[in-house]
Scaffold this motif. Structure first.
Motif, PDB file in Angstrom:
ATOM      1  N   VAL A  17      29.920  47.970  54.000  1.00 28.87           N
ATOM      2  CA  VAL A  17      30.595  48.034  52.706  1.00 28.87           C
ATOM      3  C   VAL A  17      32.015  47.507  52.880  1.00 28.87           C
ATOM      4  O   VAL A  17      32.699  47.829  53.855  1.00 28.87           O
ATOM      5  CB  VAL A  17      30.615  49.470  52.131  1.00 28.87           C
ATOM      6  N   LEU A  18      32.405  46.641  51.972  1.00 28.34           N
ATOM      7  CA  LEU A  18      33.765  46.114  51.946  1.00 28.34           C
ATOM      8  C   LEU A  18      34.543  46.887  50.890  1.00 28.34           C
ATOM      9  O   LEU A  18      34.192  46.887  49.713  1.00 28.34           O
ATOM     10  CB  LEU A  18      33.746  44.622  51.595  1.00 28.34           C
ATOM     11  N   VAL A  19      35.593  47.585  51.329  1.00 27.47           N
ATOM     12  CA  VAL A  19      36.420  48.389  50.426  1.00 27.47           C
ATOM     13  C   VAL A  19      37.680  47.594  50.101  1.00 27.47           C
ATOM     14  O   VAL A  19      38.459  47.262  50.994  1.00 27.47           O
ATOM     15  CB  VAL A  19      36.796  49.748  51.058  1.00 27.47           C
ATOM     16  N   THR A  20      37.878  47.290  48.838  1.00 26.00           N
ATOM     17  CA  THR A  20      39.038  46.504  48.436  1.00 26.00           C
ATOM     18  C   THR A  20      39.488  46.954  47.054  1.00 26.00           C
ATOM     19  O   THR A  20      39.010  47.956  46.536  1.00 26.00           O
ATOM     20  CB  THR A  20      38.719  44.990  48.465  1.00 26.00           C
ATOM     21  N   GLY A  21      40.411  46.223  46.472  1.00 22.26           N
ATOM     22  CA  GLY A  21      40.919  46.584  45.151  1.00 22.26           C
ATOM     23  C   GLY A  21      42.427  46.690  45.141  1.00 22.26           C
ATOM     24  O   GLY A  21      43.120  46.301  46.095  1.00 22.26           O
ATOM     25  N   ARG A  97      27.787  45.497  50.527  1.00 21.82           N
ATOM     26  CA  ARG A  97      28.248  45.972  49.232  1.00 21.82           C
ATOM     27  C   ARG A  97      29.765  45.855  49.170  1.00 21.82           C
ATOM     28  O   ARG A  97      30.450  46.063  50.161  1.00 21.82           O
ATOM     29  CB  ARG A  97      27.846  47.428  49.001  1.00 21.82           C
ATOM     30  N   ILE A  98      30.261  45.522  47.990  1.00 19.90           N
ATOM     31  CA  ILE A  98      31.703  45.451  47.766  1.00 19.90           C
ATOM     32  C   ILE A  98      32.090  46.580  46.823  1.00 19.90           C
ATOM     33  O   ILE A  98      31.587  46.671  45.697  1.00 19.90           O
ATOM     34  CB  ILE A  98      32.112  44.103  47.157  1.00 19.90           C
ATOM     35  N   LEU A  99      32.949  47.469  47.298  1.00 19.86           N
ATOM     36  CA  LEU A  99      33.486  48.555  46.491  1.00 19.86           C
ATOM     37  C   LEU A  99      34.898  48.173  46.068  1.00 19.86           C
ATOM     38  O   LEU A  99      35.780  47.985  46.918  1.00 19.86           O
ATOM     39  CB  LEU A  99      33.498  49.861  47.283  1.00 19.86           C
TER      40      LEU A  99
END
Length: 298
Positions: A17-21, A97-99
């Protein structure tokens, strides 16, 4: 449903999972929660290192099946490179998955002002300048996200619960409980969330044939549990702890420790801890580990 990566033909699928934002939207909270859920978390990783990392972990033969990669503006990430890396994952048949974490401008400004820190892209401008610059850079990535969470109206506990709901599985207990016996003569456990004192029960130490044994022995356990008030205390205390555990689950807490003490930590507290641990697990369905801190002391 989780997407999985199997680099180099590995027999052990890897969940990525890629955590970004947006900065200030809660990436650190998400990273901490995933780490508590036994994810291997890498913060501020350059995009070029994403695929080598997954391939390296694949060689661990399933030891690290879940990877969370946190990407943020503080690392001066070139988001065009990140887009290319994500496309490379897809081209190679790997999935992730991109969060994406979002929040309103007003909330982000308030959060940065409360910490008295500048926005990482602010430069010589205002907070809003930095927020707008980051939002513009992330726009394309946001559209590719699998999960978008707006944290504007979420506190830390609510965000933690949301992450646990989305990423937990049958093998990830939402809460870990430890029941630890101890002896008051050796001091209180420093990390205990609750303390119970069972010195109100008769001490087997004063029974000659029980003195050399401990609460794990059936004779000692039977003596302790047959005392007046013992079972009543166990049932009421376990019921109380069940209510507390429900509150911890609601607040997104991942771990709690209950200390049960007697004089030396060898007889009464050991027998009661074993019984409370089994009853608490049966009532809540939460895994309970029972430990005995002072059992080996002279």
């Amino acid at each position: 449903m989780s997407t999985q990566a199997e680099p180099n033909g590995s027999d052990h699928p890897i969940e990525v999972v890629l955590v970004t934002g947006m900065s200030g939207a809660g990436r650190t909270t998400v990273a901490n929660v995933l780490e508590d859920m036994d994810w291997y978390v890498v913060d501020n990783l350059p995009p070029q290192m994403m695929r080598p990392l997954v391939e390296l972990v694949a060689r661990a033969d399933g030891a690290l099946p879940k990877i969370a990669i946190v990407i943020d503006a503080k690392g001066r990430t070139k988001y065009t490179e990140l887009q290319e890396t994500i496309s490379d994952f897809v081209d190679q048949g790997l999935s992730l998955r991109i969060l994406y974490l979002e929040a309103s401008d007003e909330v982000l400004v308030r959060r940065f002002e409360s910490t008295r820190r500048p926005h990482p892209l602010q430069g010589d401008g205002t907070l809003l300048d930095g927020i707008e610059a980051e939002r513009s850079q992330l726009e394309t990535l946001k559209h590719r996200a699998d999960i978008i969470v707006d944290t504007s109206d979420l506190n830390v506990h609510q965000l933690s619960a949301e992450v646990r709901k989305r990423f937990s599985d049958d093998d990830t207990p939402p809460l870990r409980l430890t029941v630890m016996s101890f002896g008051f003569k050796y001091g209180l456990p420093k990390d205990a969330d609750h303390i119970a004192d069972v010195r109100f029960l008769p001490n087997p130490y004063w029974i000659p044939h029980l003195r050399g044994h401990n609460g794990l022995d059936s004779d000692v356990a039977s003596f302790v549990l047959e005392q007046n008030g013992a079972e009543e205390f166990i049932e009421r205390y376990a019921a109380t702890l069940s209510t507390v555990a429900e509150g911890y689950l609601h607040e997104g807490r991942g771990y709690a420790m209950i200390g049960i003490g007697c004089t030396g930590g060898k007889h009464r507290s050991v027998a009661i801890s074993e019984r409370v641990g089994k009853l608490l697990s049966a009532q809540t369905g939460i895994p309970v580990t029972v430990r005995h801190r002072d059992l080996g002391r002279e």
